[in-house]
Enzyme design. Structure first.
Site: not given
Length: 231
Positions: A146, A133
């Site tokens: 996250y 990501s």
């Protein structure tokens, strides 16, 4: 002939979103795609093999890998894609939420790599792709759990790269920015000023195209890192 004819690709998280798009893109180029996800219905058809697997559970992963190898052999391509998302300030993140992010985004890839790496290095070839990501290299407020999990999986991938040197197994990290999938549904970005509108995000097919690009290169080419962002 298609570019990936004869290749077997193992892709995690294929029940929806980016994982499904990756599976479709690789299958469209001729690969036989083995999909792993805990919500999949087990199925076998031309060009695909779906296996239900909770990637956070050691025995589930071992059983799924054994089943795959029994049917199609050791894959040529492994795409560690399955993941989960949480947008929550650090001080408001619960123990359970933090544990879930680490389990799905970091422990799951580790468990699969532990099973696959010895088999792939033994055959002296292959390609392992980690879908990370933008937050695996850039911190954002509200991404404590996250972000920690994605920084962790980037670290895992970079160690993997070092351990694969000289084995014939290539590695690629794909780090996409915001991508329009169902993970955004609870947040409704279009109604908020602090989030990108969904129409401006990447599409799952954009990430799939990056993965396809990496694995479709000649064996002499190492695509180490692909970062893609909305324009």
């Amino acid at each position: 002939m298609s570019g990936l004819d004869g290749c077997v690709a193992l892709v995690t998280g294929t029940s929806r979103g980016i994982g499904r798009a990756i599976a479709d893109r690789l299958r469209g180029d001729g690969a036989l795609v083995v999909g792993l996800a805990r919500s999949l219905e087990p199925a076998e058809a031309e060009g695909r093999l779906d296996i239900r697997c909770d990637l956070t559970l050691t025995q589930d992963v071992r059983d799924a890998v054994a089943q795959m190898i029994d049917i199609v052999g050791v894959p040529d391509i492994v795409v560690n894609n399955a993941g989960t998302f949480l947008l929550r300030p650090l001080a408001e993140t619960t123990d359970e939420e933090f544990d879930t992010q680490i389990a799905v985004n970091l422990t799951g890839p580790f468990l699969l790599l532990r099973e696959m790496l010895p088999r792939m290095t033994a055959q002296g070839r292959g390609h392992i792709v980690t879908v990370g990501s933008v937050v695996d290299h850039r911190p954002y407020a509200g991404n404590a759990a996250y972000g920690a999990s994605k920084y962790g999986v980037r670290g895992l991938h970079e160690v993997l790269t070092e351990e694969c040197r000289g084995t014939g197994v290539r590695t690629t990290l794909v780090s996409p920015g915001p991508t329009d999938t169902r993970v955004w549904d609870p947040l409704d970005p279009d109604s908020r000023d602090d989030l990108m509108a969904r129409a401006d995000m990447l599409a799952p097919a954009d990430v799939a195209e990056a993965v396809w690009y990496a694995v479709s290169q000649p064996e002499r080419v190492a695509v180490e890192w692909i970062r893609i962002m909305p324009a």
